[in-house]
Each structure stands twice: as structure tokens, then as C-alpha cells.
Design an enzyme around this catalytic site. Structure first.
Site, PDB file in Angstrom:
ATOM      1  N   ILE A 127       0.904  -1.146   0.000  1.00  0.00           N
ATOM      2  CA  ILE A 127       0.000   0.000   0.000  1.00  0.00           C
ATOM      3  C   ILE A 127       0.946   1.198   0.000  1.00  0.00           C
ATOM      4  CG2 ILE A 127      -1.738   1.311   1.269  1.00  0.00           C
ATOM      5  CD1 ILE A 127      -2.805  -1.330   2.354  1.00  0.00           C
ATOM      6  N   PRO A 128       1.033   1.900  -1.122  1.00  0.00           N
ATOM      7  CA  PRO A 128       2.146   2.833  -1.356  1.00  0.00           C
ATOM      8  C   PRO A 128       2.060   4.163  -0.604  1.00  0.00           C
ATOM      9  CG  PRO A 128       0.632   2.894  -3.195  1.00  0.00           C
ATOM     10  CD  PRO A 128       0.136   1.810  -2.265  1.00  0.00           C
ATOM     11  N   CYS A 129       2.228   4.107   0.690  1.00  0.00           N
ATOM     12  CA  CYS A 129       2.206   5.322   1.506  1.00  0.00           C
ATOM     13  C   CYS A 129       3.392   6.231   1.188  1.00  0.00           C
ATOM     14  CB  CYS A 129       2.154   4.983   2.989  1.00  0.00           C
ATOM     15  SG  CYS A 129       3.431   3.847   3.545  1.00  0.00           S
ATOM     16  N   HIS A 130       4.429   5.686   0.577  1.00  0.00           N
ATOM     17  CA  HIS A 130       5.583   6.504   0.195  1.00  0.00           C
ATOM     18  C   HIS A 130       5.233   7.486  -0.920  1.00  0.00           C
ATOM     19  CE1 HIS A 130       5.669   2.989  -2.503  1.00  0.00           C
ATOM     20  NE2 HIS A 130       6.266   3.789  -3.386  1.00  0.00           N
TER      21      HIS A 130
END
Length: 170
Positions: A127-130
Site C-alpha cells: 500500500i504505497p504510503c511513500h
């Protein structure tokens, strides 16, 4: 619960889960393993063979999305899950602001709460929180450290540029 350690260009990653589902993916560069796992967890690399393969592909630039079974929970389930779902919609190689995410879930004033849900994301990278940045375009806090965030965004940008360059040449 089972766990595995995966070496990566951004340091060791901790994977945890059971029943073929990933429940945790976190960065160990700034943490001690003993602080991240429970004493009753069992080391089992085979449980995470698919995750390890997909992470390797991601870091090699051949995978732009993940196809994994997840088992994630959150304290404020509906809000956090809405945020995580919105994060999952950020295209590879692109970024969104906390405000963009808040607007995307229909809570335009909740950008600070979005930041907290982003921080609680149990499966970083997947889950690409970056891909979430400040509204002024600045890199903001990240559980893996700003250097890791910069690396991940740079990786995705390079791969995206390479793909676009090949398309333009064709």
C-alpha cells in the site's frame, strides 16, 4: 504468526502474517527486530515466497503493482481502510498530497487524520504510503525514513521514464 526478513536496497524488510496473508511489511533500518516481533512468532521464509518474489520484482523495476492477499486491521477501521484504499489507487510513479487523499475519501478537511492513517499503514510499499507528499511538493515523514521514501519515489520515477521513453521510441 509467521515472519521473514527480506534484504532490499532500502535495508531489511520485516514480513509477517499467517494463512497465506500478509499482515505486516515494515522497514527495519531504524528499528530492532526484537521490538517488531512477538516472542511467539515463528521464522518461516517459505510462508512469504510470493511476497519476496514480488518485492524483488518491484526493486528490479519489473513490477509496478502487487497482487497479494492481505490481512490488515486498523484502530479506526473504516477511516483507515478508506485511506489505505485511496493510497492503493495512486498510480506507480506518481504522488498525491495528504489533502488529495482526504478529498478522495470525501473528507477534505481530514488531511491530518489521513497522515495518521498513512503512518499506521501496516504493509508499506504494497500500500504505497511513500507516494504521499506535502501539498507544497516536499517529502514529509515516513516510517522507513525520508531517505527510503526518496529512494522508492526515485526508483518509480526512473522506471516510469524508461517505459515512457520506450513507448515514444516505438
Amino acid at each position: 504468526m509467521f515472519y521473514s526478513l527480506v534484504p532490499s536496497p532500502v535495508g531489511n524488510l520485516l514480513l509477517a502474517g499467517s494463512g497465506g496473508k500478509l499482515a505486516k511489511l515494515s522497514f527495519l533500518a531504524q528499528r530492532r527486530l526484537e521490538d517488531e516481533i512477538s516472542p511467539d512468532w515463528q521464522l518461516d521464509d517459505e510462508q512469504f515466497a510470493v511476497v519476496r518474489t514480488q518485492l524483488d520484482e518491484y526493486f528490479q523495476g519489473t513490477r509496478t503493482s502487487f497482487d497479494l492477499s492481505l490481512d490488515i486491521a486498523a484502530p479506526s477501521v473504516s477511516f483507515s481502510h478508506a485511506v489505505w484504499h485511496e493510497l492503493s489507487k495512486i498510480p506507480y510513479g506518481e504522488t498525491r498530497s495528504y489533502r488529495d487523499i482526504a478529498e478522495g475519501i470525501g473528507r477534505p478537511k481530514a488531511f491530518r487524520a489521513v497522515g495518521q492513517a498513512n503512518h499506521r499503514n501496516p504493509v508499506a510499499i504494497v500500500i504505497p504510503c511513500h507516494r504521499v507528499i506535502g501539498s507544497d511538493g516536499s517529502l514529509t515523514g515516513f516510517g522507513g525514513g525520508l531517505g527510503t521514501k526518496e529512494y522508492l519515489l526515485g526508483l518509480e520515477e526512473r522506471i516510469t521514464r524508461r517505459v515512457q521513453s520506450h513507448r515514444n521510441a516505438a
